[in-house]
Design an enzyme around this catalytic site. Structure first.
Site, PDB file in Angstrom:
ATOM      1  N   CYS A   1       5.296  -2.449   8.196  1.00 17.16           N
ATOM      2  CA  CYS A   1       5.641  -1.126   8.739  1.00 17.16           C
ATOM      3  C   CYS A   1       5.343  -1.045  10.230  1.00 17.16           C
ATOM      4  O   CYS A   1       4.333  -1.552  10.702  1.00 17.16           O
ATOM      5  CB  CYS A   1       4.921  -0.039   7.960  1.00 17.16           C
ATOM      6  SG  CYS A   1       5.488   0.085   6.247  1.00 17.16           S
TER       7      CYS A   1
ATOM      8  N   GLU B   1      -6.886   4.215  -0.289  1.00 15.21           N
ATOM      9  CA  GLU B   1      -6.506   4.789   0.994  1.00 15.21           C
ATOM     10  C   GLU B   1      -6.084   6.244   0.810  1.00 15.21           C
ATOM     11  O   GLU B   1      -5.487   6.609  -0.204  1.00 15.21           O
ATOM     12  CB  GLU B   1      -5.343   4.006   1.614  1.00 15.21           C
ATOM     13  CG  GLU B   1      -5.753   2.669   2.166  1.00 15.21           C
ATOM     14  CD  GLU B   1      -4.637   1.981   2.918  1.00 15.21           C
ATOM     15  OE1 GLU B   1      -4.944   1.039   3.668  1.00 15.21           O
ATOM     16  OE2 GLU B   1      -3.468   2.362   2.760  1.00 15.21           O
TER      17      GLU B   1
ATOM     18  N   ASP C   1      -1.099  -5.508   4.333  1.00 11.37           N
ATOM     19  CA  ASP C   1      -2.478  -5.082   4.524  1.00 11.37           C
ATOM     20  C   ASP C   1      -3.567  -6.018   4.017  1.00 11.37           C
ATOM     21  O   ASP C   1      -4.394  -6.485   4.771  1.00 11.37           O
ATOM     22  CB  ASP C   1      -2.676  -3.703   3.886  1.00 11.37           C
ATOM     23  CG  ASP C   1      -1.813  -2.646   4.557  1.00 11.37           C
ATOM     24  OD1 ASP C   1      -0.640  -2.935   4.818  1.00 11.37           O
ATOM     25  OD2 ASP C   1      -2.292  -1.546   4.804  1.00 11.37           O
TER      26      ASP C   1
ATOM     27  N   ASP D   1       0.818  -1.211   0.000  1.00 11.82           N
ATOM     28  CA  ASP D   1       0.000   0.000   0.000  1.00 11.82           C
ATOM     29  C   ASP D   1       0.853   1.262   0.000  1.00 11.82           C
ATOM     30  O   ASP D   1       0.462   2.280  -0.587  1.00 11.82           O
ATOM     31  CB  ASP D   1      -0.940  -0.002   1.199  1.00 11.82           C
ATOM     32  CG  ASP D   1      -2.145  -0.898   0.975  1.00 11.82           C
ATOM     33  OD1 ASP D   1      -2.135  -1.658  -0.015  1.00 11.82           O
ATOM     34  OD2 ASP D   1      -3.083  -0.863   1.777  1.00 11.82           O
TER      35      ASP D   1
ATOM     36  N   SER E   1      -5.309   4.697   5.479  1.00  7.88           N
ATOM     37  CA  SER E   1      -4.245   3.814   5.934  1.00  7.88           C
ATOM     38  C   SER E   1      -4.323   3.675   7.444  1.00  7.88           C
ATOM     39  O   SER E   1      -4.794   4.579   8.140  1.00  7.88           O
ATOM     40  CB  SER E   1      -2.890   4.402   5.539  1.00  7.88           C
ATOM     41  OG  SER E   1      -1.847   3.821   6.291  1.00  7.88           O
TER      42      SER E   1
END
Length: 554
Positions: free
Chosen positions: A191, A444, A120, A78, A470
């Site tokens: 992340c 997003e 994600d 993403d 996000s």
């Protein structure tokens, strides 16, 4: 064994011949065949090390008497897809991942399944497939990235996104931003904050479909490899005991997942993913349940983007088992739910001696950041079917606000206005035609929310969209407005300068325009129809349901 459809009996001699061509012996064919779905690729930082994790899973399967057979899954990063056309393919990829695993595990009837994941849409897509197939299965992630540092300041990907706005504002030089780029994401892994990937990896553990430690053990730790071996062994134990995902995922485990989401202050994307996951088990998860549990379970963790802690800090504080121990004291956690260990949630917590090791990272209930959970569901004339906000990441002065609408029919137009100093304190940025159908793909909005924060407007400007955010978004960012503009939602009728009232404590969002005026606007209005060149996205737009029901496919 299910795999005997492929390997057993005289008529399967041709099938066995093809298995021999793989280098598989008769002895291996006689053992349970375990599919190992590996999302490894060289595009996503969270996936680049998954060969090591998948190899460990396969070792665990072999140690327990099974024969592992690896196959791939796609994935979208993403962060790399953000703020361009690629983001339209992110949410739809969830369905492709689930479908492709179903195809592989049915065309080649595995006895059990281990899904090696991160990031994600890949985590929920794999969970959906596990529940759809309902064969013994475990999910194991590649683990979170470590946080970065710049001049002793802790950083992560969101620091870089917000750095763009800071440069535009004059608070950071381009040289400093270039330095930040190189150190904010220092390792492989998902992340480092409580963004969507890590939220879903933590909730996989809370649901019971992943082993304890799945959500928080760092990607670079040896313990992550050991966990992967244990996942391979665990799936063989599930096969022996005949335990399948739908034995684990029940109405009570649905509530456990939402309760943990609220305590952790997880990503708003869970309001899309959890209903889609549980839909595969023929269980309903409504927005009302999110709101009910949000009022019951306090927010006791504040990780980035809501706070300065990261997943590695949560791991050192005791991880998800420690948070579950805290949440159990609220009465909102069902300790008798079964898990992939073959034991219940309560038994796992006792076996682990789960306890909070750092009360600053996992607060006591009487010192919670908020008496309510991290996510709130708002309703009103602007969102009759509901919308969502990560209230744990909203500044106190933005919890109740009335502002003037600044209306944009695409993310790109909004970003241009924000970075061009076209948005002022008190504005409410409205971005529409970005929903599941209208996008299509429900992009997003991390770029505009980060730009608002970077421009110093995070405590004075709200953003409302029928798109989504996000897990790294912070501020008064209200997404999933349903019905969306493309389906005739009131957000499509908002005009420049209209007043919008946001009241998060009261769970209300209202367009302050009288009904007569709105009726006149509707008479002369047709929803915008974007030109969609992708055949895949055209099919997706035709079949996808509302964000209020998880954006599942008809």
């Amino acid at each position: 064994m299910r795999s005997k459809k492929m390997t057993g009996g005289l008529e399967k001699a041709p099938h066995r011949s093809l298995m021999h061509a793989l280098g598989i012996t008769r002895e291996e064919m006689d053992r349970p065949l375990v599919g190992v779905c590996n999302a490894f690729n060289e595009v996503i930082p969270g996936h680049v090390h998954l060969r090591t994790i998948a190899d460990a899973v396969k070792n665990g399967v072999r140690m327990s008497g099974g024969t592992p057979m690896e196959f791939p899954a796609i994935g979208v990063c993403d962060g790399l897809a953000m703020n361009h056309e690629g983001m339209r393919f992110s949410l739809p990829s969830r369905e492709i991942i689930a479908d492709s695993i179903e195809i592989m595990a049915t065309a080649h009837p595995f006895d059990a399944l281990v899904c090696v994941t991160n990031c994600d849409k890949i985590v929920p897509g794999m969970l959906m497939a596990m529940l759809r197939l309902n064969i013994p299965a475990v999910i194991v992630s590649g683990g979170p990235m470590l946080a970065g540092k710049q001049k002793k300041q802790v950083s992560d990907l969101i620091t870089v996104f917000e750095g763009v706005g800071r440069v535009k504002r004059g608070d950071m030089s381009e040289t400093e931003l270039a330095e930040l780029e190189e150190c904010a994401c220092p390792t492989c892994g998902s992340c480092s904050g409580m963004f969507t990937a890590n939220t879903m990896n933590c909730l996989s553990e809370a649901i019971g479909l992943a082993l304890p430690g799945n959500g928080t053990i760092p990607a670079t730790a040896a313990a992550r490899v050991r966990l992967a071996k244990q996942a391979g062994m665990a799936v063989m134990n599930l096969l022996e005991q005949g335990i399948t995902p739908r034995d684990i995922v029940t109405t009570d485990s649905v509530r456990n997942a939402v309760a943990m989401d609220m305590a952790l202050g997880g990503s708003t994307n869970t309001v899309l993913h959890l209903p889609a996951v549980f839909h595969e088990a023929e269980l309903e998860l409504s927005l009302e349940l999110f709101d009910e549990i949000s009022r019951q379970v306090p927010n006791i963790c504040k990780l980035s983007p809501a706070g300065h802690y990261h997943i590695e800090d949560l791991d050192a504080a005791g991880g998800i088992p420690a948070v579950m121990r805290r949440v159990a004291d609220t009465g909102a956690l069902h300790l008798d739910c079964l898990t992939v260990t073959g034991k219940t949630v309560g038994q796992n917590l006792d076996d682990l001696n789960a306890d909070v090791l750092d009360p600053d990272v996992i607060r006591p209930l009487d010192k919670a950041y908020s008496p309510q959970g991290g996510i709130a569901i708002l309703r009103g004339n602007l969102a009759e079917q509901g919308c969502v906000v990560k209230q744990s990441a909203v500044a106190p002065e933005m919890m109740q606000r009335t502002g003037k609408a600044r209306v944009f029919d695409s993310e790109e137009d909004a970003v241009e206005a924000i970075l061009g100093n076209g948005i002022k304190a008190g504005d409410v940025v409205v971005i529409r035609y970005e929903g599941p159908k209208g996008g299509p793909g429900m992009r997003e909005m991390l770029t505009p929310t980060s730009a608002i924060a970077g421009m110093g407007l995070g405590e004075s400007v709200a953003l409302i969209t029928d798109g989504r955010f996000s897990g790294g978004t912070r501020g008064a960012a209200i997404g999933h407005v349903s019905p969306e503009a493309a389906e005739g939602g009131l957000i499509g009728l908002v005009r420049e300068g209209d007043s919008i009232r946001i009241d998060i404590p009261e769970r209300r969002i209202e367009l302050l325009v009288d009904e007569t005026e709105l009726a006149q606007r509707r008479q002369n209005w047709t929803p915008l129809q974007k030109e969609v060149t992708s055949p895949f996205l055209r099919r997706y737009a035709a079949r996808v349901t509302s964000a209020a029901t998880g954006g599942v496919m008809r």
